[in-house]
Design an enzyme around this catalytic site. Structure first.
Site, PDB file in Angstrom:
ATOM      1  N   GLY A   1     -55.358  17.836  -6.820  1.00  0.00           N
ATOM      2  CA  GLY A   1     -55.143  17.777  -8.257  1.00  0.00           C
ATOM      3  C   GLY A   1     -55.850  16.624  -8.932  1.00  0.00           C
ATOM      4  N   ASN A   2     -56.147  16.805 -10.185  1.00  0.00           N
ATOM      5  CA  ASN A   2     -56.812  15.755 -10.952  1.00  0.00           C
ATOM      6  C   ASN A   2     -56.638  16.009 -12.439  1.00  0.00           C
ATOM      7  OD1 ASN A   2     -59.208  17.678 -11.497  1.00  0.00           O
ATOM      8  ND2 ASN A   2     -59.173  17.505  -9.266  1.00  0.00           N
TER       9      ASN A   2
ATOM     10  N   SER B   1     -62.235  10.649  -6.309  1.00  0.00           N
ATOM     11  CA  SER B   1     -62.038  11.621  -5.230  1.00  0.00           C
ATOM     12  C   SER B   1     -61.338  10.982  -4.033  1.00  0.00           C
ATOM     13  CB  SER B   1     -63.410  12.144  -4.804  1.00  0.00           C
ATOM     14  OG  SER B   1     -63.276  13.044  -3.750  1.00  0.00           O
ATOM     15  N   GLY B   2     -60.367  11.689  -3.483  1.00  0.00           N
ATOM     16  CA  GLY B   2     -59.770  11.295  -2.204  1.00  0.00           C
ATOM     17  C   GLY B   2     -58.872  10.069  -2.217  1.00  0.00           C
TER      18      GLY B   2
ATOM     19  N   SER C   1     -63.694  12.791  -8.842  1.00  0.00           N
ATOM     20  CA  SER C   1     -63.092  13.992  -8.255  1.00  0.00           C
ATOM     21  C   SER C   1     -64.147  15.067  -7.999  1.00  0.00           C
ATOM     22  CB  SER C   1     -62.051  14.528  -9.233  1.00  0.00           C
ATOM     23  OG  SER C   1     -61.845  15.904  -9.027  1.00  0.00           O
ATOM     24  N   SER C   2     -63.957  15.828  -6.933  1.00  0.00           N
ATOM     25  CA  SER C   2     -64.938  16.875  -6.614  1.00  0.00           C
ATOM     26  C   SER C   2     -64.978  17.968  -7.694  1.00  0.00           C
ATOM     27  CB  SER C   2     -64.639  17.476  -5.241  1.00  0.00           C
ATOM     28  OG  SER C   2     -63.289  17.855  -5.165  1.00  0.00           O
ATOM     29  N   ASP C   3     -63.949  18.040  -8.540  1.00  0.00           N
ATOM     30  CA  ASP C   3     -63.919  19.060  -9.607  1.00  0.00           C
ATOM     31  C   ASP C   3     -64.534  18.562 -10.917  1.00  0.00           C
ATOM     32  OD1 ASP C   3     -62.348  21.147  -8.191  1.00  0.00           O
ATOM     33  OD2 ASP C   3     -60.859  19.557  -8.129  1.00  0.00           O
TER      34      ASP C   3
ATOM     35  N   HIS D   1     -56.290  19.978 -13.259  1.00  0.00           N
ATOM     36  CA  HIS D   1     -56.443  20.971 -12.201  1.00  0.00           C
ATOM     37  C   HIS D   1     -55.449  20.629 -11.100  1.00  0.00           C
ATOM     38  CE1 HIS D   1     -58.030  23.703  -9.317  1.00  0.00           C
ATOM     39  NE2 HIS D   1     -58.515  22.771  -8.526  1.00  0.00           N
TER      40      HIS D   1
ATOM     41  N   HIS E   1     -53.196  22.511  -7.498  1.00  0.00           N
ATOM     42  CA  HIS E   1     -52.965  23.685  -6.658  1.00  0.00           C
ATOM     43  C   HIS E   1     -51.458  23.893  -6.577  1.00  0.00           C
ATOM     44  CE1 HIS E   1     -57.110  23.723  -4.413  1.00  0.00           C
ATOM     45  NE2 HIS E   1     -57.232  23.559  -5.723  1.00  0.00           N
TER      46      HIS E   1
ATOM     47  N   ASP F   1     -42.936  31.426 -25.705  1.00  0.00           N
ATOM     48  CA  ASP F   1     -42.905  30.187 -26.488  1.00  0.00           C
ATOM     49  C   ASP F   1     -44.217  29.421 -26.370  1.00  0.00           C
ATOM     50  OD1 ASP F   1     -40.396  30.437 -27.578  1.00  0.00           O
ATOM     51  OD2 ASP F   1     -39.397  29.343 -25.957  1.00  0.00           O
TER      52      ASP F   1
ATOM     53  N   HIS G   1     -58.622  30.739  -6.319  1.00  0.00           N
ATOM     54  CA  HIS G   1     -58.585  29.275  -6.283  1.00  0.00           C
ATOM     55  C   HIS G   1     -57.234  28.781  -6.810  1.00  0.00           C
ATOM     56  CE1 HIS G   1     -60.938  25.331  -7.401  1.00  0.00           C
ATOM     57  NE2 HIS G   1     -59.834  25.095  -6.724  1.00  0.00           N
TER      58      HIS G   1
ATOM     59  N   TYR H   1     -41.000  26.637 -34.571  1.00  0.00           N
ATOM     60  CA  TYR H   1     -40.777  26.369 -33.157  1.00  0.00           C
ATOM     61  C   TYR H   1     -41.110  24.930 -32.796  1.00  0.00           C
ATOM     62  CZ  TYR H   1     -40.935  26.319 -28.167  1.00  0.00           C
ATOM     63  OH  TYR H   1     -40.720  25.976 -26.868  1.00  0.00           O
TER      64      TYR H   1
HETATM   65 ZN   LIG Z   1     -59.056  23.136  -6.606  1.00  0.00          ZN
END
Ligand SMILES: [Zn+2]
Length: 232
Positions: A29-30, A46-47, A75-77, A96, A98, A121, A172, A230
């Protein structure tokens, strides 16, 4: 004070929300936070485990994906984030993860049907699942193409990224965004909750119908109509 301090701080705080909300394990995640006037964003390195993160460890990158400031690898993304910032003018944060349930729908390559008012909503459409990438896109610049996989999905379905602030990337996992990094994190939590509820709904009743049109319309109007009220 450095000119990137605000986005580094915003990205740091937003990243730290992910493990607290149970949306990530390990270094999955990032989150990134953008400064649109400077055309850059700060993103998680990253990492690096969440407990070792700090604002100064966030990496500053431009909308072409080039590192502007920072000692660590972004990050790799990162390229996926860059593509979305470049093409969608009104987003200030991207997440992002998972997270388990949203990722399960992405792996099943299914849109999340709108089953109830919790979903309505936040979105009055199904949550789109972008089709898995073609092999040539996967062999090419994969993270860059993931950005276009998302953008193309919204174009094909005529969805507004300002209206629907979340997507499942087929095979993904989810991406969410918003005007700020905080809002993008909020959307990530909402998506996981909606995804979980939808799984349980189908388990309890495999023939559960989508939310009635009248309720979808009602929820759309109370969010957008002239008398919108709302905001719980
Ligand atoms: Zn991913």
């Amino acid at each position: 004070m450095g000119k990137y301090d605000n986005i580094r701080q915003a990205a740091y705080l937003a990243n730290m929300q992910l493990p607290k909300l149970g949306l990530v394990m390990f270094t999955f995640g990032n989150v990134s936070a953008a400064d649109r006037s400077l055309q850059v964003f700060a993103i998680k390195p990253s990492g690096v485990p969440y407990e070792d993160l700090a604002p100064e460890k966030m990496v500053v990158v431009d909308f072409a994906g080039k590192v502007i400031e920072g000692d660590l690898r972004p990050s790799s993304d990162t390229k996926t984030h860059a593509v979305l910032y470049k093409h969608w003018d009104n987003i200030g944060g991207i997440v992002h993860t998972h997270s388990t349930y949203a990722t399960a729908w992405a792996q099943a390559q299914r849109d999340i049907p709108i089953f109830g008012t919790t979903h309505a909503d936040h979105n009055t459409t199904d949550i789109p699942c972008a089709a898995p990438m073609d092999d040539n896109m996967i062999m090419g610049d994969y993270e860059y193409q993931t950005g276009f996989q998302i953008i193309d999905c919204f174009k094909e379905r005529d969805l507004s990224y300002e209206e629907v602030e979340m997507v499942l990337v087929g095979n993904h996992a989810p991406f969410t965004w918003g005007k700020t990094a905080d809002k993008a994190v909020y959307n990530s939590g909402v998506l996981e909750a909606i995804a979980q509820m939808a799984v349980l709904t189908e388990q309890i009743n495999p023939d559960a119908p989508r939310l009635k049109d009248a309720l979808i319309k009602k929820h759309f109007e109370r969010k957008h109509g002239p008398d919108s009220y709302y905001g719980q």
